[in-house]
Design a protein around this motif. Structure first.
Motif, PDB file in Angstrom:
ATOM      1  N   LYS A   5       0.789  -1.231   0.000  1.00  0.00           N
ATOM      2  CA  LYS A   5       0.000   0.000   0.000  1.00  0.00           C
ATOM      3  C   LYS A   5       0.819   1.279   0.000  1.00  0.00           C
ATOM      4  CE  LYS A   5      -3.322  -2.866   0.413  1.00  0.00           C
ATOM      5  NZ  LYS A   5      -3.892  -3.419  -0.795  1.00  0.00           N
ATOM      6  N   LYS A  23       4.382   3.484  -1.107  1.00  0.00           N
ATOM      7  CA  LYS A  23       5.428   3.570  -2.115  1.00  0.00           C
ATOM      8  C   LYS A  23       6.689   2.896  -1.588  1.00  0.00           C
ATOM      9  CE  LYS A  23       7.883   6.959  -4.914  1.00  0.00           C
ATOM     10  NZ  LYS A  23       8.075   8.381  -5.168  1.00  0.00           N
ATOM     11  N   ALA A  47      -5.073   6.509  -1.185  1.00  0.00           N
ATOM     12  CA  ALA A  47      -4.012   6.437  -2.189  1.00  0.00           C
ATOM     13  C   ALA A  47      -3.657   7.822  -2.709  1.00  0.00           C
ATOM     14  CB  ALA A  47      -4.450   5.546  -3.345  1.00  0.00           C
ATOM     15  N   THR A  72       3.919   8.543   1.500  1.00  0.00           N
ATOM     16  CA  THR A  72       2.794   8.607   0.573  1.00  0.00           C
ATOM     17  C   THR A  72       2.150   7.232   0.458  1.00  0.00           C
ATOM     18  OG1 THR A  72       3.867  10.346  -0.712  1.00  0.00           O
ATOM     19  CG2 THR A  72       2.085   9.146  -1.788  1.00  0.00           C
ATOM     20  N   GLN A  89       0.123   4.406  -1.488  1.00  0.00           N
ATOM     21  CA  GLN A  89      -0.065   4.038  -2.879  1.00  0.00           C
ATOM     22  C   GLN A  89      -1.462   3.493  -3.175  1.00  0.00           C
ATOM     23  OE1 GLN A  89       2.395   5.698  -4.202  1.00  0.00           O
ATOM     24  NE2 GLN A  89       3.108   4.068  -5.525  1.00  0.00           N
ATOM     25  N   THR A  90      -2.071   2.808  -2.184  1.00  0.00           N
ATOM     26  CA  THR A  90      -3.365   2.167  -2.402  1.00  0.00           C
ATOM     27  C   THR A  90      -4.254   2.397  -1.197  1.00  0.00           C
ATOM     28  OG1 THR A  90      -2.248   0.442  -3.673  1.00  0.00           O
ATOM     29  CG2 THR A  90      -4.516  -0.016  -2.977  1.00  0.00           C
TER      30      THR A  90
END
Length: 524
Positions: A2, A4, A103, A169, A171-172
């Motif tokens: 999930k 980066k 995300a 950050t 991602q998901t």
């Protein structure tokens, strides 16, 4: 997973960045419940300390002997947590569930430490995953790892609280839990100043309000192709006497502000020829200045088709037959500008455009490209003196069979002795294109030896059938006959002579670090 990820030294780590006062939360909502450890459950006395569990948290010994204690030594408020693990093996304390993380969004993790101890790691993992100490320090598709700087990090803050702050950050979309992995901390029999304390753990969505970069610069309607947010100064060459182009810019952060101060004189000092772009970040403090320095060439025409609008001095009898082509693959890119000009692929078979009132004759140069569409195109280039509007003088006719599918430079001398209009006339098969034309320039002749001696520029003159060159720095030269054909090329520094066998007018072009000059020579 999930977050980066990036690989380093054979391990996969969460992309966390240590920051110091560089970000401002866009929401004060803490996504961690009871991160200030003000609420406890199951309090009992153990070695004179209040042992218990912070409400909303879970403690697991794992391979260690982790015990959590409530202390009256807070960073703020009433309590903090003393995480004791004297085993040297990893244990874990974690929030059972966080709120969903989204995300593409950035988050900031903040917490305070006091005393002495080692955290094997701080991880953020999907809710429901079961972890052990080996997973916390080894690559696994079951976990999202913290940055290497957090792996087995030792804290030795004494009696002072120290702020720790990281960003990452997502991602998901997902629901995550935050896990602290105490590995080696002081026991209850040590000095209280060595107790490893944690307090005020906070996870918030945030935006960096110090961003003061640009995402693009647009000059005369054309995006600066070589733009890089980290490069602050750009040089753009314009035709002699050209108007200062309009400059606009887009900040990378929409909350940042941009102030543009336009250049004032194309032939002035560098500050007068410079357009400045000042970017102020959302914090109102962080700033960055970009500069566009315009330089005036000796060319009286220099057109790279920066704008999708019709260039100044261009006239079309039927404008709908011509297109300023914004396709990057059709841009030659020698001059500033991202476009080129071409016939429209329509029913017309015969049309032209003119460049009007060019104030001096000289070398007309342009780049020509065959579109490869078998249009049987023919380009005829002509000029007329502005004092004789009825007479067009042909310079060259170019069938598309002579031009390849990559841009080729065409140079043609115009010997009019006065201002001229220039015509580009194309005949082609209906429905096809034929040619793209780009980077058109007209460089005036420099006529006399005496004028150049006064200005200290390169000296060119003829004596009989000999052309004399005198330059102060290495210079490339090209000699053309009246038909625009290249007679010879070379490089010279100092004094040099060229012998010419055939009488007539010649054009010699010089190019060096000081710029470009074009000279007209008559061989009797």
């Amino acid at each position: 997973m999930k977050i980066k990820l990036r690989h380093l030294a054979g391990k996969v780590f969460l992309s966390l960045i240590l920051i110091s006062g560089l970000s401002t939360p866009i929401s004060a909502q803490n996504l961690i419940s009871n991160g200030d450890f003000e609420t406890w459950e199951g309090i009992s006395t153990d070695t004179g300390l209040d042992k218990g569990i912070p409400a909303g948290w879970t403690s697991q010994t794992g391979d260690g002997n982790l015990t959590l204690y409530r202390t009256g030594t807070p960073h703020k408020g009433n309590y903090s947590v003393f995480a004791r693990n004297t085993s040297g093996n990893v244990s874990r304390m974690f929030t059972p569930t966080l709120q969903p993380l989204s995300a593409g969004k950035m988050y900031k993790l903040t917490f305070y430490t006091r005393g002495k101890g080692t955290l094997a790691n701080i991880t953020l993992t999907e809710n429901g995953e079961k972890l052990n100490g080996a997973v916390a320090t080894s690559p696994s598709d079951k976990n999202i790892f913290a940055s290497p700087s957090m792996l087995n990090k030792e804290y030795n803050n004494g009696k002072e609280w120290e702020k720790q702050e990281y960003t990452f950050t997502i991602q998901t979309d997902g629901i995550y839990k935050l896990i602290f992995w105490p590995k080696s901390t002081a026991g209850t029999d040590g000095e209280t100043s060595d107790y490893f304390l944690l307090d005020d753990i906070e996870l918030v969505e945030f935006v960096d309000e110090t961003i003061c970069t640009l995402s693009e610069i647009i000059v005369k309607g054309s995006t600066l192709k070589e733009f890089d947010p980290g490069i602050l100064t750009y040089n753009i060459t314009l035709a002699k006497g050209a108007a200062i182009p309009k400059v606009t810019a887009t900040p990378a952060d929409t909350k940042a502000s941009v102030k543009i101060t336009a250049a004032t004189k194309i032939d002035g000092t560098e500050p007068e020829r410079t357009t400045t772009i000042n970017v102020t970040a959302a914090d109102g403090i962080s700033t960055r200045e970009y500069k566009i320095i315009f330089e005036e060439s000796n060319e009286i025409l220099r057109e790279g088709f920066a704008s999708e609008d019709r260039p100044e001095k261009f006239t079309y009898p039927n404008k709908t037959n011509w297109i300023i082509d914004a396709n990057a693959a059709q841009n030659n890119g020698v001059f500033f500008g991202n476009n080129s000009i071409r016939p429209k692929g329509s029913d017309f078979t015969d049309d032209y455009f003119t460049i009007d009132n060019c104030t001096s004759a000289g070398i007309l140069s342009f780049y020509l490209k065959n579109r490869g569409d078998n249009a049987n195109a023919i380009l005829t280039v002509s000029y007329q003196k502005t004092s004789d509007s009825n007479n067009w003088i042909e310079l060259k006719t170019i069938p598309d069979s002579e031009i390849g599918t990559s841009y080729e430079k065409i140079s043609l001398p115009i010997n009019s002795g006065e201002p001229v209009n220039i015509k580009f006339h194309i005949q082609k098969t209906a429905g096809l294109i034929g040619y793209n034309i780009d980077d058109i320039s007209l460089t005036p002749f420099i006529a006399t030896k005496q004028e150049n001696e006064k200005t200290g520029k390169d000296i060119v003159f003829a004596n009989g059938n000999t052309i004399h060159l005198q330059t102060s720095i290495p210079t490339n030269y090209t000699l053309y006959n009246i038909n625009g054909q290249i007679c010879t090329t070379g490089n010279v520094s100092g004094e040099y002579t060229l012998s010419v066998d055939t009488a007539g007018m010649y054009i010699i072009s010089l190019q060096n670090a000081n710029g470009k000059s074009v000279h007209k020579i008559i061989i009797p």
